[in-house]
Design an enzyme around this catalytic site. Structure first.
Site, PDB file in Angstrom:
ATOM      1  N   CYS A  18       0.836  -1.200   0.000  1.00  0.00           N
ATOM      2  CA  CYS A  18       0.000   0.000   0.000  1.00  0.00           C
ATOM      3  C   CYS A  18       0.869   1.247   0.000  1.00  0.00           C
ATOM      4  CB  CYS A  18      -0.931  -0.003   1.211  1.00  0.00           C
ATOM      5  SG  CYS A  18      -2.078   1.403   1.237  1.00  0.00           S
TER       6      CYS A  18
ATOM      7  N   CYS B 191      -0.626   4.104   2.025  1.00  0.00           N
ATOM      8  CA  CYS B 191      -0.499   3.908   3.477  1.00  0.00           C
ATOM      9  C   CYS B 191       0.910   4.186   3.970  1.00  0.00           C
ATOM     10  CB  CYS B 191      -0.858   2.469   3.857  1.00  0.00           C
ATOM     11  SG  CYS B 191      -2.463   1.902   3.284  1.00  0.00           S
ATOM     12  N   ASP B 192       1.915   3.691   3.241  1.00  0.00           N
ATOM     13  CA  ASP B 192       3.271   3.648   3.768  1.00  0.00           C
ATOM     14  C   ASP B 192       4.286   4.498   3.025  1.00  0.00           C
ATOM     15  OD1 ASP B 192       2.381   1.775   5.652  1.00  0.00           O
ATOM     16  OD2 ASP B 192       2.690   0.120   4.267  1.00  0.00           O
TER      17      ASP B 192
END
Length: 315
Positions: free
Chosen positions: A136, A139-140
């Site tokens: 992701c 996300c990261d």
């Protein structure tokens, strides 16, 4: 073997399942959650989350889902560790069987089984998951600010991830197995305009290495040919973007899904093709795939289930 009746059974945990449990229990439905093989869902594999509202100093995926679980239990949700192995939505109440051979009869069912990222299958992917390996970018990606990273894949998701990371990272490599991209023309145009993205055609990642986290990857060029070349590439982040697999196989013969296996719900609703069965979270979302979106859909599913039970005089 025991048989238990409930007004609302939630299959799957994580943000969607736990949020559904919170709302359903507060509505007096006394829901039961069957957690699934990974209690807390895929989010538990994320070390640090900075984009979930209410946690400005970040929180781990495990801690976030654990808080959700505790909140659901506080209001009366019963959480069972186990995996559903069989469902029968042909009669009411619905019948669900778990791997410990227990039977649950439910007046309504909420499917929150999630989706899992597809990986190449390398042992090193498992080793560094959460320590440089991610599925992701949204996300990261922030954790790799001004660093060099690699994205694996050649479709829309991979190119979109590479473009997203190019605004954060120093250099982005895109490893593509084929000698062409499958991404849409508009994304390929944007890719060609990005100055810090390098596309590595006919390259396959065969290993990931590092001491305390990802320090680089081993690539093979023209894998399996007489011209095959192996080389190492220094990166601190590895993002796989070769697709996701919704965890819906067990329902496929009963619940309508799209060609990718995601559950189809009615517009502006969590209703499936079977009255009394609702779907939320990543098992019904092939687009956003974010924890906050999953939690919101879990709320919707619980509200839809409560309305269904009221309208059918089951409460």
């Amino acid at each position: 073997m025991t048989t238990t009746h409930t007004k609302c059974l939630i299959i799957g945990s994580g943000p969607a399942g736990y949020t559904a449990g919170i709302y359903a229990s507060r509505a007096g439905l006394k829901p039961i959650i069957i957690s699934g093989p990974l209690e807390g869902g895929q989010l538990t594999t994320t070390n640090e989350i900075e984009n979930y509202p209410g946690f400005p100093n970040a929180i781990s995926g495990y801690d976030l889902t654990d808080l959700m679980k505790n909140q659901a239990e506080k209001f009366g949700t019963q959480i069972i560790s186990g995996t559903v192995i069989k469902t029968d939505f042909s009669e009411k109440p619905f019948i669900i069987e778990t791997d410990d051979k227990n039977i649950y009869k439910a007046d309504s069912v909420i499917l929150a089984t999630g989706a899992s990222a597809k990986y190449l299958g390398l042992e090193s992917e498992k080793k560094y998951l959460g320590s440089g390996v991610s599925a992701c970018a949204v996300c990261d990606g922030f954790f790799y600010k001004k660093q060099d990273v690699i994205v694996v894949g050649g479709g829309d998701t991979a190119v979109s991830d590479a473009l997203y990371l190019s605004n954060i990272c120093n250099k982005v490599y895109l490893a593509v197995r084929k000698n062409y991209l499958r991404a849409s023309d508009i994304l390929q145009k944007r890719l060609s305009e990005a100055k810090n993205i390098e596309v590595l055609y006919e390259h396959v990642v065969t290993d990931i290495y590092g001491e305390n986290g990802v320090e680089g990857v081993t690539l093979k060029y023209k894998l399996g040919t007489t011209d095959e070349i192996s080389k190492n590439l220094k990166v601190t982040g590895y993002f796989v973007a070769i697709g996701r697999q919704p965890q819906t196989e067990i329902f496929a013969s009963q619940i309508k899904t799209d060609k990718l296996g995601y559950i189809v719900t009615e517009k502006n609703s969590t209703k499936t093709n079977i009255a009394g069965v609702f779907a939320c979270g990543d098992c019904a979302d092939s687009i956003y795939r974010q924890a906050i979106v999953a939690a919101g859909s879990g709320c919707k599913a619980a509200l839809d289930a409560e309305k269904y039970l009221n309208e059918n005089a089951i409460l």
